[in-house]
Design an enzyme around this catalytic site. Sequence first.
Site, mmCIF file in Angstrom:
data_model
loop_
_atom_site.group_PDB
_atom_site.id
_atom_site.type_symbol
_atom_site.label_atom_id
_atom_site.label_comp_id
_atom_site.label_asym_id
_atom_site.label_seq_id
_atom_site.Cartn_x
_atom_site.Cartn_y
_atom_site.Cartn_z
ATOM 1 N N HIS A 1 0.838 -1.190 0.000
ATOM 2 C CA HIS A 1 0.000 0.000 0.000
ATOM 3 C C HIS A 1 0.874 1.242 0.000
ATOM 4 O O HIS A 1 2.088 1.174 0.182
ATOM 5 C CB HIS A 1 -0.974 0.011 1.189
ATOM 6 C CG HIS A 1 -0.332 0.215 2.530
ATOM 7 N ND1 HIS A 1 -1.017 0.707 3.609
ATOM 8 C CD2 HIS A 1 0.917 0.001 2.975
ATOM 9 C CE1 HIS A 1 -0.226 0.773 4.659
ATOM 10 N NE2 HIS A 1 0.951 0.353 4.294
ATOM 11 N N HIS B 1 3.441 -5.103 3.813
ATOM 12 C CA HIS B 1 3.370 -5.603 5.184
ATOM 13 C C HIS B 1 2.900 -7.045 5.167
ATOM 14 O O HIS B 1 2.152 -7.464 4.278
ATOM 15 C CB HIS B 1 2.371 -4.787 6.024
ATOM 16 C CG HIS B 1 2.781 -3.386 6.248
ATOM 17 N ND1 HIS B 1 3.711 -3.025 7.193
ATOM 18 C CD2 HIS B 1 2.387 -2.237 5.644
ATOM 19 C CE1 HIS B 1 3.865 -1.696 7.173
ATOM 20 N NE2 HIS B 1 3.074 -1.209 6.236
ATOM 21 N N ASP C 1 -4.826 -10.681 -0.082
ATOM 22 C CA ASP C 1 -3.497 -11.280 -0.062
ATOM 23 C C ASP C 1 -2.775 -11.076 -1.387
ATOM 24 O O ASP C 1 -3.329 -11.315 -2.466
ATOM 25 C CB ASP C 1 -3.593 -12.776 0.252
ATOM 26 C CG ASP C 1 -2.238 -13.396 0.521
ATOM 27 O OD1 ASP C 1 -1.387 -12.746 1.154
ATOM 28 O OD2 ASP C 1 -2.032 -14.559 0.112
ATOM 29 N N HIS C 2 -1.522 -10.643 -1.290
ATOM 30 C CA HIS C 2 -0.659 -10.380 -2.439
ATOM 31 C C HIS C 2 -1.284 -9.387 -3.412
ATOM 32 O O HIS C 2 -1.173 -9.533 -4.627
ATOM 33 C CB HIS C 2 -0.252 -11.677 -3.140
ATOM 34 C CG HIS C 2 0.765 -12.439 -2.354
ATOM 35 N ND1 HIS C 2 0.428 -13.255 -1.297
ATOM 36 C CD2 HIS C 2 2.109 -12.469 -2.446
ATOM 37 C CE1 HIS C 2 1.526 -13.770 -0.777
ATOM 38 N NE2 HIS C 2 2.569 -13.308 -1.454
ATOM 39 N N GLU D 1 -0.157 -4.657 11.856
ATOM 40 C CA GLU D 1 0.586 -4.216 10.672
ATOM 41 C C GLU D 1 2.049 -4.621 10.801
ATOM 42 O O GLU D 1 2.710 -4.944 9.811
ATOM 43 C CB GLU D 1 0.454 -2.704 10.503
ATOM 44 C CG GLU D 1 0.998 -2.212 9.193
ATOM 45 C CD GLU D 1 0.702 -0.747 8.966
ATOM 46 O OE1 GLU D 1 -0.021 -0.449 8.007
ATOM 47 O OE2 GLU D 1 1.196 0.090 9.746
ATOM 48 N N CYS E 1 5.896 5.706 4.566
ATOM 49 C CA CYS E 1 4.676 5.029 4.110
ATOM 50 C C CYS E 1 4.078 5.693 2.875
ATOM 51 O O CYS E 1 3.125 5.190 2.291
ATOM 52 C CB CYS E 1 3.642 4.991 5.231
ATOM 53 S SG CYS E 1 4.177 3.977 6.614
ATOM 54 N N HIS F 1 4.872 0.015 -0.572
ATOM 55 C CA HIS F 1 5.638 -0.823 0.340
ATOM 56 C C HIS F 1 4.680 -1.864 0.907
ATOM 57 O O HIS F 1 3.460 -1.700 0.819
ATOM 58 C CB HIS F 1 6.291 0.000 1.463
ATOM 59 C CG HIS F 1 5.307 0.577 2.432
ATOM 60 N ND1 HIS F 1 4.526 1.680 2.141
ATOM 61 C CD2 HIS F 1 4.945 0.178 3.667
ATOM 62 C CE1 HIS F 1 3.740 1.939 3.175
ATOM 63 N NE2 HIS F 1 3.959 1.044 4.120
#
Length: 135
Positions: free
Chosen positions: A15, A42, A80-81, A125, A34, A40
């Site tokens: 994100h 998480h 996810d991903h 996070e 961020c 980037h």
Amino acid sequence: MRIAVFRRAHFNAAHRLYNPAWSDEKNQEVFGLCNNPNYHGHNYELEVKVAGEVDPVTGYLIDLKDLKDLIKKEVELRFDHKNLNLDTEEFRNLNPTAENICFVIWNILRSHLDERYDLSVRLYETPRNYVEYPA
């Protein structure tokens, strides 16, 4: 008997925290690293809590397999991903902060659970930073 059950899950997502109404300088000032224009990622850890009355016939509050399947279908497969900013409708116009992600997940799950259940969602996070809704 009133009780709570928990289910843990995880997903990996990228994100960028960014407010399009602000200048690049203001975004950098507020969101720092961020705000990376290349995004980037998480490794999010999710904890879902369902509370309520145990069914006297089954002895279950909720079938944990059903809860697992719900989380898999509605959260893990959705996020996810993914690049949350680019690949998901939920964050196309909503800044994907941990707070907003947690609230979105709560709303998704709430819409699929019977009203007799109380629901809370905790989203890590990082191992040291997490948010919870409701607070």
